[in-house]
Design a protein around this motif. Structure first.
Motif, PDB file in Angstrom:
ATOM      1  N   GLU A  80       0.839  -1.215   0.000  1.00 14.94           N
ATOM      2  CA  GLU A  80       0.000   0.000   0.000  1.00 14.94           C
ATOM      3  C   GLU A  80       0.868   1.257   0.000  1.00 14.94           C
ATOM      4  O   GLU A  80       0.609   2.200  -0.755  1.00 14.94           O
ATOM      5  CB  GLU A  80      -0.907  -0.024   1.227  1.00 14.94           C
ATOM      6  N   ALA A  83       2.693   1.858  -3.425  1.00 12.98           N
ATOM      7  CA  ALA A  83       1.860   1.975  -4.628  1.00 12.98           C
ATOM      8  C   ALA A  83       1.763   3.431  -5.091  1.00 12.98           C
ATOM      9  O   ALA A  83       1.898   4.360  -4.293  1.00 12.98           O
ATOM     10  CB  ALA A  83       0.466   1.423  -4.341  1.00 12.98           C
ATOM     11  N   GLN A 101       4.676   8.729  -7.178  1.00 16.51           N
ATOM     12  CA  GLN A 101       5.293   7.411  -7.095  1.00 16.51           C
ATOM     13  C   GLN A 101       6.453   7.422  -6.093  1.00 16.51           C
ATOM     14  O   GLN A 101       7.486   8.044  -6.339  1.00 16.51           O
ATOM     15  CB  GLN A 101       5.831   6.988  -8.469  1.00 16.51           C
TER      16      GLN A 101
END
Length: 489
Positions: A80, A83, A101
């Motif tokens: 998580e 991501a 990112q």
């Protein structure tokens, strides 16, 4: 080439292979670190006992339990955290991919502290591994037994090239600071923090500085003083007062000073018996240099409780000082030992003023039943954290960022905050090679009409998730209307 330089070069070369990029590799290393803590629990406890006189149970409670929790959380949440993170768009980019990112920074230097030699050294390492970095680990030479154990044992569990342990004193640390890193994470004093930041500036290396300072504790005269003093006593004398977030001094009104002293005295006896010197859960000052420094801070103050010491054992009894002023010697620096000064103030107004006249602390403690008073202290002061009606326990909440502000530090860690602190949050926008008619408004010649459209498209933020929810609700409403209409026929 120095040993320190070789360690950094090996770590960078290993990082450049890309081995740390896959999440599976990071999870494997985190599991190995967890295995190290569980399998070597006895070795860790023995080292801490020799360094600080801390009991095995005390080491588990204040060193390894928190580490286990941080590692397990990172393993569970890593996918998580790593991501892509979608962000709101404007109308000009509504059809594009726009996201953040997280990516590894590179090679991180972690300089640990001696007071909790495992927790404050390895917790940042958890974040470094989770974020995909290499890390050079420099434990404090002051906790020499823990440093040696870390040097000998950790390479048996983690990649030796990616996560080398470099031991030594001031000279070795200075040699490390000459090297180029992608981030430096330092825990310790403000004085050394300035030197770390100065060295980092030569390479434009970002830093996280987990420092300390004098954390005040205000006790409202209308609170439950018995409970307040019990919690203050625990928070102050854990680890013989050698805790960066320990209450450094108490602020209270003159009318309750004697009661505060008596309650703390009673709690010292309950927690550490009549003779703390022989009690296994009461530790020692780390060395004679610090012993002499702490003892000198008592000069000019009245001892209300304790005051006993034994230099041969680096023992200082839990001690309360009264009739202390802002000009007393004990108020000139962070105590970092088992001395608790009490300063009397006329009320919360003077307490807030007293706090604000000094450097921003790592944490402010306030004990009160009055929520408005607590909110006022929050609104009118600044500190790394504020904890009401307890001590230290905010450190255990992984969702809270742990760190200072101003003289007490910069940057934060714990849980996801560790991952983010040791990641580069990279902005990404992926457009398509179409809709050039919309894009043409940014090309010259510029006209008032183009500017008007640009203003509309650029300044109008679009919450795509909200649009999707609204579209879904509209579809459901249309479907419901259709079903009702068919039913009524």
């Amino acid at each position: 080439m120095s040993r320190e330089q070789l360690a950094v070069q090996r770590a960078r070369k290993s990082f450049q292979t890309g081995n740390t990029k896959p999440l599976e590799y990071r999870i494997h290393q985190l599991n190995s670190l967890l295995r190290f803590i569980t399998e070597r629990r006895r070795d860790i406890a023995d080292a801490v006992k020799r360094d600080l006189g801390k009991s095995e149970h005390g080491t588990e409670l204040f060193e390894t339990l928190g580490l286990e929790g941080e590692i397990k959380l990172a393993i569970e949440k890593l996918a998580e955290w790593a991501a892509p993170r979608p962000v709101e768009k404007n109308l000009l980019t509504i059809s594009d991919e726009v996201y953040v990112q997280p990516e590894p920074l590179g090679v991180v230097l972690i300089i640990g502290a001696w007071n909790y030699p495992w927790a404050v050294t390895l917790q940042p390492l958890v974040g470094a591994i989770a974020a995909g970095n290499a890390a050079v680990i420099k434990p404090s030479e002051v906790s020499s037994h823990s440093a040696k154990a870390m040097e000998d044992l950790l390479p048996q569990y983690l990649d030796k090239d990616l996560y080398p342990v470099v031991t030594g004193g001031v000279a070795e640390t200075q040699e490390l600071l000459k090297q180029r890193f992608d981030h430096i994470f330092y825990t310790g004093s403000s004085t050394v923090g300035k030197l770390v930041m100065e060295a980092a500036a030569r390479h434009l290396t970002p830093v996280t500085l987990e420092l300390g300072g004098k954390s005040p504790c205000y006790i409202d005269k209308n609170c439950d003083i018995t409970v307040a003093c019990r919690r203050v006593t625990w928070g102050k004398f854990v680890n013989c007062g050698q805790t960066c977030i320990a209450p450094d001094y108490v602020l209270c009104e003159p009318s309750i000073q004697s009661r505060v002293v008596e309650e703390i005295k009673k709690n010292i006896k309950e927690f550490y018996t009549d003779n703390p010197k022989t009690f296994e859960d009461y530790g020692r000052i780390v060395n004679q240099r610090h012993f002499k420094r702490v003892m000198s801070l008592m000069e000019g103050s009245t001892v209300a409780v304790g005051g006993d010491s034994d230099e041969s054992q680096c023992y200082i009894a839990p001690t309360v000082l009264k009739d202390v002023t802002g000009e007393s010697k004990v108020m000139k620096e962070e105590i970092f030992g088992p001395l608790l000064p009490i300063i009397t103030v006329s009320g919360v107004d003077e307490a807030i003023q007293f706090i604000n006249e000094r450097e921003k602390p790592l944490v402010i403690y306030v004990f009160s039943h009055n929520k408005k008073l607590i909110k006022r202290v929050i609104a009118e002061t600044s500190s790394g954290a504020l904890l009401a009606n307890d001590c230290l326990v905010h450190f255990t909440v992984s969702a809270l960022p742990f760190g200072g502000v101003g003289n007490s530090g910069m940057g934060c860690y714990h849980g996801r905050h560790s991952f983010d602190q040791l990641s580069h949050l990279r902005s990404c926008l992926i457009k398509q090679l179409k809709m050039e008619g919309v894009n043409s408004m940014r090309y010259p010649p510029h006209t008032a009409k183009k500017l008007g459209w640009a203003r509309f498209l650029l300044l109008k933020q679009v919450n795509v998730c909200r649009l999707r929810r609204m579209a879904l609700l509209a579809m459901l409403a249309g479907l419901a209307a259709f079903v009702v209409q068919r039913f009524l026929r």
